[in-house]
Design a protein around this motif. Sequence first.
Motif, PDB file in Angstrom:
ATOM      1  N   ARG A   1       0.818  -1.205   0.000  1.00 48.63           N
ATOM      2  CA  ARG A   1       0.000   0.000   0.000  1.00 48.63           C
ATOM      3  C   ARG A   1       0.857   1.262   0.000  1.00 48.63           C
ATOM      4  O   ARG A   1       0.499   2.269  -0.616  1.00 48.63           O
ATOM      5  N   LEU A   2       1.998   1.209   0.679  1.00 44.53           N
ATOM      6  CA  LEU A   2       2.859   2.381   0.756  1.00 44.53           C
ATOM      7  C   LEU A   2       3.731   2.559  -0.480  1.00 44.53           C
ATOM      8  O   LEU A   2       3.917   3.681  -0.965  1.00 44.53           O
ATOM      9  N   PHE A   3       4.280   1.458  -0.998  1.00 44.97           N
ATOM     10  CA  PHE A   3       5.292   1.543  -2.043  1.00 44.97           C
ATOM     11  C   PHE A   3       4.912   0.834  -3.331  1.00 44.97           C
ATOM     12  O   PHE A   3       5.681   0.850  -4.292  1.00 44.97           O
ATOM     13  N   GLY A   4       3.747   0.200  -3.346  1.00 44.18           N
ATOM     14  CA  GLY A   4       3.297  -0.460  -4.561  1.00 44.18           C
ATOM     15  C   GLY A   4       4.039  -1.733  -4.889  1.00 44.18           C
ATOM     16  O   GLY A   4       3.981  -2.207  -6.027  1.00 44.18           O
ATOM     17  N   ARG A   5       4.718  -2.328  -3.910  1.00 42.93           N
ATOM     18  CA  ARG A   5       5.508  -3.525  -4.182  1.00 42.93           C
ATOM     19  C   ARG A   5       5.852  -4.208  -2.870  1.00 42.93           C
ATOM     20  O   ARG A   5       5.672  -3.661  -1.780  1.00 42.93           O
ATOM     21  N   ASP A   6       6.374  -5.425  -3.000  1.00 46.68           N
ATOM     22  CA  ASP A   6       6.952  -6.116  -1.857  1.00 46.68           C
ATOM     23  C   ASP A   6       8.363  -5.591  -1.632  1.00 46.68           C
ATOM     24  O   ASP A   6       9.137  -5.450  -2.587  1.00 46.68           O
ATOM     25  N   ILE A   7       8.687  -5.300  -0.398  1.00 43.09           N
ATOM     26  CA  ILE A   7      10.057  -4.926  -0.051  1.00 43.09           C
ATOM     27  C   ILE A   7      10.705  -6.096   0.677  1.00 43.09           C
ATOM     28  O   ILE A   7      10.002  -6.961   1.206  1.00 43.09           O
ATOM     29  N   PRO A   8      12.029  -6.167   0.708  1.00 40.06           N
ATOM     30  CA  PRO A   8      12.665  -7.176   1.560  1.00 40.06           C
ATOM     31  C   PRO A   8      12.416  -6.802   3.018  1.00 40.06           C
ATOM     32  O   PRO A   8      12.913  -5.789   3.506  1.00 40.06           O
ATOM     33  N   GLN A   9      11.621  -7.571   3.695  1.00 39.72           N
ATOM     34  CA  GLN A   9      11.261  -7.260   5.081  1.00 39.72           C
ATOM     35  C   GLN A   9      12.430  -7.578   6.014  1.00 39.72           C
ATOM     36  O   GLN A   9      13.131  -8.574   5.841  1.00 39.72           O
ATOM     37  N   VAL A  10      12.622  -6.730   7.007  1.00 41.92           N
ATOM     38  CA  VAL A  10      13.597  -6.984   8.072  1.00 41.92           C
ATOM     39  C   VAL A  10      12.798  -7.271   9.335  1.00 41.92           C
ATOM     40  O   VAL A  10      12.115  -6.389   9.867  1.00 41.92           O
ATOM     41  N   MET A  11      12.844  -8.510   9.783  1.00 45.95           N
ATOM     42  CA  MET A  11      12.019  -8.948  10.907  1.00 45.95           C
ATOM     43  C   MET A  11      12.783  -8.873  12.219  1.00 45.95           C
ATOM     44  O   MET A  11      13.962  -9.222  12.301  1.00 45.95           O
ATOM     45  N   LEU A  12      12.080  -8.425  13.243  1.00 46.21           N
ATOM     46  CA  LEU A  12      12.630  -8.352  14.586  1.00 46.21           C
ATOM     47  C   LEU A  12      12.154  -9.536  15.414  1.00 46.21           C
ATOM     48  O   LEU A  12      10.956  -9.720  15.640  1.00 46.21           O
TER      49      LEU A  12
ATOM     50  N   ALA B   1       6.320   5.271   8.579  1.00 46.65           N
ATOM     51  CA  ALA B   1       6.083   5.878   7.270  1.00 46.65           C
ATOM     52  C   ALA B   1       4.603   6.141   7.055  1.00 46.65           C
ATOM     53  O   ALA B   1       4.214   7.207   6.569  1.00 46.65           O
ATOM     54  N   ALA B   2       3.772   5.176   7.430  1.00 50.02           N
ATOM     55  CA  ALA B   2       2.330   5.355   7.272  1.00 50.02           C
ATOM     56  C   ALA B   2       1.835   6.538   8.086  1.00 50.02           C
ATOM     57  O   ALA B   2       1.034   7.349   7.604  1.00 50.02           O
ATOM     58  N   ARG B   3       2.307   6.661   9.297  1.00 49.32           N
ATOM     59  CA  ARG B   3       1.856   7.760  10.149  1.00 49.32           C
ATOM     60  C   ARG B   3       2.360   9.102   9.634  1.00 49.32           C
ATOM     61  O   ARG B   3       1.678  10.119   9.748  1.00 49.32           O
ATOM     62  N   SER B   4       3.567   9.111   9.077  1.00 47.59           N
ATOM     63  CA  SER B   4       4.073  10.354   8.495  1.00 47.59           C
ATOM     64  C   SER B   4       3.216  10.812   7.340  1.00 47.59           C
ATOM     65  O   SER B   4       3.122  12.011   7.053  1.00 47.59           O
ATOM     66  N   LEU B   5       2.575   9.851   6.676  1.00 47.97           N
ATOM     67  CA  LEU B   5       1.704  10.167   5.548  1.00 47.97           C
ATOM     68  C   LEU B   5       0.256  10.384   5.971  1.00 47.97           C
ATOM     69  O   LEU B   5      -0.607  10.648   5.135  1.00 47.97           O
ATOM     70  N   GLY B   6      -0.023  10.259   7.264  1.00 49.49           N
ATOM     71  CA  GLY B   6      -1.389  10.409   7.725  1.00 49.49           C
ATOM     72  C   GLY B   6      -2.278   9.237   7.362  1.00 49.49           C
ATOM     73  O   GLY B   6      -3.487   9.379   7.252  1.00 49.49           O
ATOM     74  N   TYR B   7      -1.666   8.062   7.186  1.00 52.10           N
ATOM     75  CA  TYR B   7      -2.394   6.876   6.747  1.00 52.10           C
ATOM     76  C   TYR B   7      -2.450   5.872   7.889  1.00 52.10           C
ATOM     77  O   TYR B   7      -1.426   5.531   8.483  1.00 52.10           O
ATOM     78  N   ARG B   8      -3.654   5.410   8.215  1.00 46.01           N
ATOM     79  CA  ARG B   8      -3.831   4.404   9.253  1.00 46.01           C
ATOM     80  C   ARG B   8      -4.331   3.119   8.601  1.00 46.01           C
ATOM     81  O   ARG B   8      -5.474   3.032   8.162  1.00 46.01           O
TER      82      ARG B   8
ATOM     83  N   TRP C   1      -4.684  -2.023  11.960  1.00 42.21           N
ATOM     84  CA  TRP C   1      -3.611  -1.351  12.691  1.00 42.21           C
ATOM     85  C   TRP C   1      -3.524  -1.824  14.137  1.00 42.21           C
ATOM     86  O   TRP C   1      -2.432  -1.990  14.684  1.00 42.21           O
ATOM     87  N   GLU C   2      -4.679  -2.085  14.746  1.00 42.84           N
ATOM     88  CA  GLU C   2      -4.693  -2.438  16.164  1.00 42.84           C
ATOM     89  C   GLU C   2      -3.895  -3.702  16.442  1.00 42.84           C
ATOM     90  O   GLU C   2      -3.205  -3.802  17.465  1.00 42.84           O
ATOM     91  N   ARG C   3      -3.957  -4.675  15.531  1.00 40.89           N
ATOM     92  CA  ARG C   3      -3.223  -5.922  15.744  1.00 40.89           C
ATOM     93  C   ARG C   3      -1.721  -5.734  15.610  1.00 40.89           C
ATOM     94  O   ARG C   3      -0.950  -6.568  16.103  1.00 40.89           O
ATOM     95  N   LEU C   4      -1.287  -4.656  14.963  1.00 40.65           N
ATOM     96  CA  LEU C   4       0.145  -4.421  14.800  1.00 40.65           C
ATOM     97  C   LEU C   4       0.754  -3.718  16.005  1.00 40.65           C
ATOM     98  O   LEU C   4       1.971  -3.660  16.140  1.00 40.65           O
ATOM     99  N   VAL C   5      -0.072  -3.158  16.858  1.00 38.85           N
ATOM    100  CA  VAL C   5       0.459  -2.379  17.993  1.00 38.85           C
ATOM    101  C   VAL C   5      -0.050  -2.901  19.334  1.00 38.85           C
ATOM    102  O   VAL C   5       0.119  -2.241  20.349  1.00 38.85           O
TER     103      VAL C   5
END
Length: 311
Positions: free
Chosen positions: A211-222, A276-283, A287-291
């Motif tokens: 949704r943010l970049f129009g593609r899959d990015i290489p994810q860095v998992m914690l 990045a989403a919050r900087s763009l004003g996008y929720r 979202w609740e499950r991510l935080v």
Amino acid sequence: MLPSRFFRAFGLALALTPAALTQSVAFTFDDGPRLQATPRLNPAQRNAALLAALKQHQVQAALFVTLGNGADQPEGLALARAWGEAGHLIGNHTVTHPDLDAATTTLAGYEGEIQTCDRVIRTLPGYRPWFRFTFLREGNTPEKRDGIRAFLKAQGYRNAYVSLDTSDWRLDEALRTRLASQPDADLGPFRSAYLAHLRQRAEAYRDLSRRLFGRDIPQVMLLHHNLINALFLGDALQQFKTLGWTFVSPEAAFQDFVYSLSPQRPAPGQSLLLSAARSLGYRPEGWERLVDDGDADIAALVKRGALPAAP
């Protein structure tokens, strides 16, 4: 994909967005190596189990060392060295894991912790000048945030961002609490909850990157250097393979331009994608499950009877 006006607001050019890529993920582990005692496995066994799972699936990972958890002692430093000798990468995660957002944590003190950790880990094979913010928090004031960014740049350090954040630590706490009261408890429900949690987070952050970049990015998992990963990391790696994800090294993942971004409004304690989403004003939806720090997963364990209900 978000409208182009969002990308202009974030300072991104759509021309920099390449065609969709095969989904990949890099594995990183914080807070290790731990010399803390746990049920089932001792520190050396936990370390060996993590390394064995990575070797079996041919994954190069990164360990972000919190010096005070064990690497400031000979036996703990040997565990960290084993990661470098196995071909993994070593990064900096301070000495005592202070919170830069805390009023009691000064910029100078935080910088000192980075320098103290660096003096030890730079002697290890696989060392990289990478720093992972503790709690993923970059400071509660503009002075701290800008000051630490300037410090890292001057020291030649990369901000080792996380895009795929997890709450594995919460499930690990629950598992250890259960085993402390019942050493022979069934591990099955915790394994299932752990795998379901990683899959939910992976799919949600993959959707957010699209949704943010129009593609899959290489994810860095914690993830963390803890018991639940020592027990089930091999299962997690197999799950990602089954889902069709490929593994990349953290070094390769960090080459994606997404990891060079500095969100204008970084969300404290959250992934680069959420910032990045919050900087763009996008929720984003869900979202609740991510935080929620794994609240839904703990509730599922309670429902299954693997954990007692909260009083």
